[in-house]
Design an enzyme around this catalytic site. Structure first.
Site, PDB file in Angstrom:
ATOM      1  N   ASP A 156       0.839  -1.199   0.000  1.00 35.62           N
ATOM      2  CA  ASP A 156       0.000   0.000   0.000  1.00 35.62           C
ATOM      3  C   ASP A 156       0.870   1.242   0.000  1.00 35.62           C
ATOM      4  O   ASP A 156       1.991   1.223  -0.545  1.00 35.62           O
ATOM      5  CB  ASP A 156      -0.952  -0.036   1.206  1.00 35.62           C
ATOM      6  CG  ASP A 156      -2.303   0.590   0.895  1.00 35.62           C
ATOM      7  OD1 ASP A 156      -2.367   1.827   0.832  1.00 35.62           O
ATOM      8  OD2 ASP A 156      -3.282  -0.162   0.715  1.00 35.62           O
ATOM      9  N   SER A 168     -11.107  -1.129  -1.179  1.00 33.32           N
ATOM     10  CA  SER A 168      -9.845  -1.040  -0.436  1.00 33.32           C
ATOM     11  C   SER A 168     -10.043  -1.383   1.037  1.00 33.32           C
ATOM     12  O   SER A 168      -9.124  -1.853   1.701  1.00 33.32           O
ATOM     13  CB  SER A 168      -9.269   0.375  -0.538  1.00 33.32           C
ATOM     14  OG  SER A 168      -8.713   0.592  -1.797  1.00 33.32           O
ATOM     15  N   HIS A 179      -3.861   5.984   3.375  1.00 28.80           N
ATOM     16  CA  HIS A 179      -4.609   4.804   2.940  1.00 28.80           C
ATOM     17  C   HIS A 179      -4.075   3.513   3.562  1.00 28.80           C
ATOM     18  O   HIS A 179      -4.823   2.686   4.096  1.00 28.80           O
ATOM     19  CB  HIS A 179      -4.543   4.741   1.417  1.00 28.80           C
ATOM     20  CG  HIS A 179      -5.424   3.715   0.772  1.00 28.80           C
ATOM     21  ND1 HIS A 179      -4.999   2.433   0.508  1.00 28.80           N
ATOM     22  CD2 HIS A 179      -6.692   3.798   0.319  1.00 28.80           C
ATOM     23  CE1 HIS A 179      -5.973   1.761  -0.081  1.00 28.80           C
ATOM     24  NE2 HIS A 179      -7.019   2.570  -0.208  1.00 28.80           N
TER      25      HIS A 179
END
Length: 1357
Positions: A48, A464, A274
């Site tokens: 990520d 996600s 994220h």
């Protein structure tokens, strides 16, 4: 929270357990039953944007002591620092950093160094190691704390001085020249402060980095003080050994790793929040168990694949390095159990691709379960991203589900709706027919984010967020299996999930895969079937000649049955190391069952350890228009309860077909009386229409039939899509959210292509309350040119003919607008080398190589430019090569921009200058890289003004330029013929195209309707007439007079260039007139040259004209003058004396000797730098001797300048009179102007060089203030002849401003010089100017900008 309005009592029980949802998939029940199966002894790798080990819940596992994030790597190369340079400290304990700062070592650094006192140094800008929002916060914080106060104080001080000056000088229009300079100085000082205030946010900070060895490993120091005070700097060890993470400032933290035996320092940041959010869902461990992640006791390995240089986009380099790190950790004893990858793009095809092959290797050889988000690109079909859509179905793809409890806790919804998938969750099938969505899971959470957000938690949603839920759940299962001693493989895990997921009958089947994840049932399945023979193998399913993962039929009207060969092959985990007897003993007897009658195959398959083929028949002839799916499921006849061992997915699309003779409008089909269709929240209506031939756009019209619904607006997600061969799903699609009511018709225009099936997907948004009834229709229209390659025009072929036809009667009003100019860049170098022997080697010993291309790009002025490599552009996962990253550097080696896939759409503002582009392509096979050696790049220059092309409806009108075509009605037949003439040279010249431009790009729009023109336009390419020409951008292919000529052409005039590289900005005289020999011009190396007139016979029959004695004397004189500029100063003096003896009034000789002396006798320094040099080491004899030598040379220059001035004394009044004329009407005015310009140039040359020399002498003598009147007199003479801010006079004006302490003027002049040539010496002079003004805050940012803008080497990949 609910309120009882009658009693006033507030119920304060917050549904915290739904902030990080776990009950929906049975995770809570599982953990209550099996509290020890909480993820312990498992490791999840997070591919990520980076994980923050300091985020809440990510510090430790459940024991409160053991670090949760056990490894942390930036695989992109974004954080890499070249620290290969080694230095040793001075006796006083200082080392010089690459910034030029003196860095004071701490006692600890000195004592702990085990490398014989060697320190490695580097320089790093942390700008791209954190998200843009964080950068803004850091800049705003620093601006408020350190900049605003002193800068506002400085502005106020200058403003008071301006007010005081204006009060003393009431009529500013009648100021004498000296007071004008004072006023200019104040104004320019104010401008300087205001301009730096505006530019403050653009300045980047670079830090000195020091790396050294200790007995416990490598230690790094980052000088965040920017002053060399290493006591206050960041000291940090390797994360894998120390688990250290340190704050650079109040916002941002880093960790480090070291590679290549210390040559590379890797600084690990985070390019977005994220990755931390994802890790928190998978494995967060909090004091309150309600907000725990799914597997709170699992450990994390953070592998950053999002490159901060590209915003946060993943790169092939990062993905491959991350996979290699997983392989390395698995081989070294740290088994990675699960990979979560909530990243991905869409691929043009999925049956090949270098990265997909390595992904499958990680799963098939190392036993890692790979979980991937399916994507957020629904609700249309075939929108699954890559991964999970790779050549082998190795990954577990996850769709996003939202439950009623999530709606309440996370989305502040006033009422709960039934659980469903999110509207935007990507849908099956994969383009090749495979199943991309394995299961669905909760796709939203409010959980931890990095500290730099200044927020404890944040809501994010998407697949996600669904993927880490599944990754965490798999961690629970593996934790349980390890503790129970049950063997498993990625295949048995995936099989358990698919056979036990809860199928949701009311949810779109294309979005949920096998259904909603059910952890409890998956665990039961794995324990009940722990000895199943297929647990350690997968079944490879390959359909048709393309070896597709499924059968996907979407190719027009289906009128007959079709048959497909399908190959089934069992393959053991880590097949090469599987014992032969296991392969020999494997046998399974399968029952094949089709879920739908239109798909048929044999019922039984006896399968041993070899490939078997079977024939699948698909009969779509009886299918209604729409999408139809079927599965052929394979069951073990010995244990049907296990569920299917593998499946063959089949998707068939039968389109609606419009009769173009009757109607070109598709109407929605309904059983209701009013013809409407009912939409509840998340209701999806799909229609598949075969787009009529020659249709190019469509118009969707929607209206609600709910007349009585007050102010009722339905929120609808419209997604239209056509799948084009070998192109990804986003090429021909339109996504739009429309509000639909009963009062007004909602319309949507979008592009389409004829003879290809269009999916019209209308979905009521998942959170939009209420029932809405709508009617909709879809109208098709079209205008197109039916020629071959109609939108590519070759200028060399003359007039371009276009034949236009329409689907039905349409208004034609064509318009071509060219917006960019393309320059082909050819490599100046292509070098293949092996990459890092420790970081870029795939186990076992598979070395990765790079081919590194170098290109040169000339930018003639400030422009927006996009750069891309056409061979690789738009390819990432499907590419044969694993990486195609490029970086562009300015002439000072500072990175200007970079790009990867899709960079042709990204335009960067580039200042005037020469740029170097480095393109890196990687692969483990050297021979493949060798085939790329001639790879070119394209630079697209955005034109300042679009170029429009004209249309004519008659060929002869096109030739004469009369009667231009405007508009007409065009029908299906006959075709309307129009002609487009080539662009005239005048238009191309006015466009100021870059040199060597090969073609122009733009668009052509055809319809008269503005709403249509916005969507129905096409790329148009205009190829210029090219000619071979060794010049400019990237090589030889130049355009024939179509470019500006300024972009890459050699300069006809060369500015005096000092030995230290500072452009003196004084033109050293115009080119020598070979007939009269009365001017001099500086050559490129700083020496002047004098031309000698020669005439070539060229085969002429006329006799040679004999030269006269005077002509001989002039020729000899000119030759001698040329030698003055080339010889050593002592020799040049002798030649000079001879020339002056023979030609006493030949001023060029004086000037050429001045140039020679200035070039060779002393270093050309700017004023403050010169003064600093003079005042340094004043007590040393060698310094005194050097100053004496320089002073003597300066005296000689001043004397020579005086000689020119004396020689031209009689012509001075003539010059002033001439330039005082408003116009010259004499017949020979042009010739007179040339002569007068030469005289003026020579005089100005002498004045300015003499002036600068005298100011320098006064600095050495220490009497500058006493000689200001002398400098003033020279300045007055100069400004009588020219503007002091003329480029030729800037250097003299700079020295004059310095002498008068006009530091605002100095800054203005330096700025103009810097705009022309960005030398470091100019920035250093900026710094000294700010110091003279006592603006310390300005000095700080100037120094910061200097360090960042002038790196010692190109940035590493």
């Amino acid at each position: 929270m609910a309120a009882n309005n009658d009693s006033g009592i507030v119920e304060a029980t917050f549904p915290t357990s739904s902030l990080v949802p776990k009950s929906e998939t049975g995770v809570l029940n599982f953990l209550q039953k099996y509290p020890d199966y909480d993820g312990r002894d498992t490791v999840i790798a997070i591919f990520d944007s980076g994980v923050d080990p300091r985020a809440s819940g990510l510090e430790t596992i459940c024991d409160g002591k053991t670090v949760k994030v056990i490894e942390r790597y930036d695989c992109t190369g974004c954080g890499d620092v070249d620290v290969s340079k080694k230095v040793k400290a001075t006796e006083k304990g200082f080392i010089t950093g690459l910034s030029g700062r003196q860095l004071k070592l701490t006692p600890e650094m000195t004592a702990s160094n085990t490398a014989n006192g060697e320190y490695r140094i580097g320089l790093k800008t942390l700008h791209d190691l954190c998200p843009s929002k964080v950068r803004e916060n850091i800049i705003n914080y620093n601006k408020t704390k350190y900049w605003d106060g002193p800068n506002k104080t400085a502005i106020a001080g200058v403003t008071r001085k301006i007010v005081e000056f204006e009060s003393q000088n009431t009529d500013l229009t009648k100021l004498p020249w000296d007071k004008k300079l004072l006023k200019e100085d104040l104004d320019y000082t104010l401008d300087m402060l205001n301009s730096y205030d505006k530019m403050y946010k653009e300045f980047k900070t670079s830090y000195d980095c020091i790396l050294y060895q200790t007995s416990s490993g490598w230690r790094a120091v980052v000088d965040t003080t920017e002053k060399g005070d290493l006591e206050q700097a960041v000291h940090i060890g390797e994360y894998s050994k120390t688990r250290e993470i340190k704050n650079v400032d109040d916002f941002f933290s880093i960790s480090i790793n070291v590679h290549d035996n210390g040559d590379v320092l890797e600084i690990v940041g985070m390019c977005s929040s994220h990755g931390t959010h994802v890790a928190s869902i998978a494995s967060g461990n909090h004091a309150s168990k309600d907000v725990d992640g799914v597997a709170p006791n699992a450990r994390i390995v953070s592998l950053t694949i999002g490159d901060g240089r590209l915003g946060s986009m993943e790169t092939g380099t990062a993905l491959v390095r991350a996979m290699m790190k997983v392989m390395e950790l698995c081989r070294n004893g740290t088994k990675i159990d699960v990979i979560n990858m909530s990243y991905g793009e869409h691929a043009h095809w999925s049956n090949t691709g270098r990265i997909g092959e390595l992904m499958s290797e990680v799963v098939n050889k190392y036993g890692v379960v790979w979980v991937a988000s399916a994507g957020n690109h629904g609700p249309a079909l075939a929108t699954v991203g890559t991964p999970p859509d790779i050549a082998q179905p190795s990954c577990i793809g996850v769709g996003a589900y939202v439950s009623p409890q999530m709606m309440e806790a996370e989305y502040v919804m006033r009422e709960k709706l039934p659980g469903n998938v999110y509207t935007w969750s990507s849908r099956d099938p994969c383009i090749d027919g495979g199943q991309g969505v394995t299961v669905c899971a909760p796709g939203g959470a409010i959980t931890s984010v990095p500290q730099f957000t200044m927020s404890k938690s944040q809501l994010m949603n998407g697949t996600s967020m669904a993927a880490p839920h599944v990754a965490g759940a798999i961690s629970l299962l593996i934790s349980a299996l390890k503790q129970k001693g049950i063997k498993y493989s990625p295949y048995s895990i995936k099989r358990a999930l698919t056979n036990t997921a809860t199928k949701l009958s009311y949810v779109d089947p294309f979005a949920q895969g096998s259904g909603l994840l059910n952890v409890e049932k998956a665990f039961e399945y794995l324990t009940q079937h722990e000895n199943a023979p297929e647990n350690m193998l997968r079944f490879s399913v390959r359909c048709g000649a393309q070896a597709a993962k499924g059968i996907h039929i979407r190719q027009g009207i289906l009128k007959k049955p079709m048959e497909f060969d399908v190959t089934i092959e069992p393959i053991f985990f880590n097949e090469l190391e599987t014992e032969p007897h296991q392969k020999f003993n494997f046998n399974v007897r399968l029952n094949l069952i089709s879920s739908k009658p239109f798909v048929q195959c044999g019922s039984f398959l006896d399968l041993s350890y070899s490939a078997r083929s079977l024939c699948v028949k698909v009969d779509p002839t009886g299918l209604e228009p729409g999408v139809h799916t079927a599965l052929i499921s394979a069951y073990d006849t010995n244990c049907v309860q296990k569920g299917s061992l593998f499946e063959i997915p089949v998707t068939v699309v039968q389109p609606h077909v419009l009769d173009s003779n009757e109607s070109l409008t598709f109407e929605c089909k309904s059983t209701r009386n009013d013809g409407s269709i009912e939409f509840q929240p998340n209701t999806i209506q799909r229609d598949f229409i075969l787009v009529p031939s020659r249709a190019t756009w469509a118009v969707l019209r929607m209206r609600s039939t709910d007349k009585n619904r007050e102010n009722g607006i339905g929120k609808f997600f419209i997604h239209t899509m056509q799948l084009l061969p070998k192109l990804y799903c986003r090429v021909m699609e339109n996504m739009k959210i429309l509000g639909v009511n009963s009062e007004n018709e909602a319309t949507l225009h979008f592009l389409c292509e004829g003879d290809i099936i269009l999916e019209l997907c209308i979905a009521k948004y998942w959170s939009n309350y209420g029932t809405t009834h709508i009617k909709y229709s879809l109208e098709f229209h079209g205008i197109q040119a039916i020629n071959t390659n109609p939108y590519m025009m070759q200028a060399a072929r003359g007039i371009h003919k276009l034949d236009f036809v329409a689907l039905k009667s349409e208004d034609l009003q064509p318009q071509i607008q060219l917006k960019t100019a393309a320059v082909v860049l050819r490599p100046t170098e292509a070098k293949i080398t092996p990459l890092s022997a420790t970081r870029d080697v795939i186990p076992d010993g598979r070395q990765i190589y790079q081919i590194l291309f170098t290109y040169t790009l000339q930018v003639p002025k400030l422009q927006e430019v996009a750069v891309y490599a056409p061979l690789f552009n738009s390819l990432l996962y499907e590419s044969e090569f694993e990486s195609q990253l490029w970086m562009m550097f300015d002439s000072n080696k500072a990175m200007a921009c970079c790009g990867d896939a899709h960079s042709h759409k990204v335009f960067n503002k580039l200042d005037k200058g020469e740029y170097t582009i480095k393109l890196q392509v990687r692969h483990e096979k050297r021979d493949l890289l060798e085939k790329l050696s001639e790879t070119n790049m394209i630079a697209l220059f955005k034109l300042a003004n679009t170029i429009s092309m004209e249309f004519y409806d008659h060929y002869n009108s096109c030739l004469t330029g009369k009667r231009k075509f405007t508009t007409c009605v065009v029908k299906s037949t006959p075709a309307k013929v129009l002609y487009v003439p080539p662009l005239p040279q005048e238009k191309l010249t006015k466009a100021n195209l870059p040199a060597n431009c090969s073609w122009l790009n733009g668009t052509i729009a055809l319809s008269k309707d503005d709403a249509v023109r916005r969507v129905d336009s096409y790329d148009f390419t205009y190829f210029l007439i090219t000619a071979e020409k060794k010049n400019g951008n990237g090589g030889s292919a130049g355009n024939s007079g179509t470019g500006s000529g300024a972009a890459n052409s050699s300069k006809s005039k060369t500015n005096l260039t000092a030995n230290n590289g500072v452009s003196a900005a004084i033109n050293t005289l115009s080119a020598l007139n070979t007939a009269t020999g009365d001017t001099a011009a500086a050559s490129g190396d700083g020496a002047a040259t004098v031309g000698v007139s020669t005439t070539a016979n060229g085969g002429s029959s006329s006799p040679k004209k004999k030269i006269s004695t005077d002509e001989y004397a002039e020729g000899l004189r000119d030759f001698q003058c040329m030698m003055i500029s080339k010889c050593e100063v002592s020799v040049a003096e002798d030649i000079y004396e001879k020339v002056i003896a023979a030609h006493p009034k030949h001023s060029v000789a004086h000037i050429l000797l001045m140039q020679n002396i200035e070039s060779n006798e002393y270093k050309q320094l700017l004023p403050f730098t010169f003064a600093k040099m003079v005042n340094a080491n004043v007590d040393e004899e060698s310094h005194k001797e050097e100053l004496a030598r320089i002073r003597k040379a300066l005296e000689r220059v001043a004397q020579l300048g005086g000689n020119v001035i004396n020689d031209m004394k009689d012509e001075y009044d003539e010059l002033l009179a001439y330039y005082g004329l408003k116009s010259d009407t004499r017949p020979d005015a042009a010739k007179i102007k040339t002569t007068m310009d030469k005289k003026k140039t020579n005089l100005l040359e002498a004045l300015t060089r003499r002036g600068i020399a005298k100011i320098k002498i006064s600095i050495i003598d220490g009497n500058m203030k006493e000689r200001l009147d002398e400098f003033r007199d020279i300045y007055v003479e100069v400004i009588k002849l020219s503007d002091p801010l003329d480029a030729k006079l800037l250097l003299f004006s700079l020295w004059h401003a310095y002498a008068n302490a006009h530091y605002g003027r100095m800054h203005k002049i330096l700025q103009k010089m810097y705009e022309e040539k960005r030398h470091r010496e100019l920035q250093e002079e900026f710094y000294l100017v700010a110091g003279a003004l006592e603006y310390g805050h300005l000095q700080t940012v100037v120094q910061r900008n200097t360090v960042t803008s002038y790196p010692n080497s190109f940035r590493v990949f």
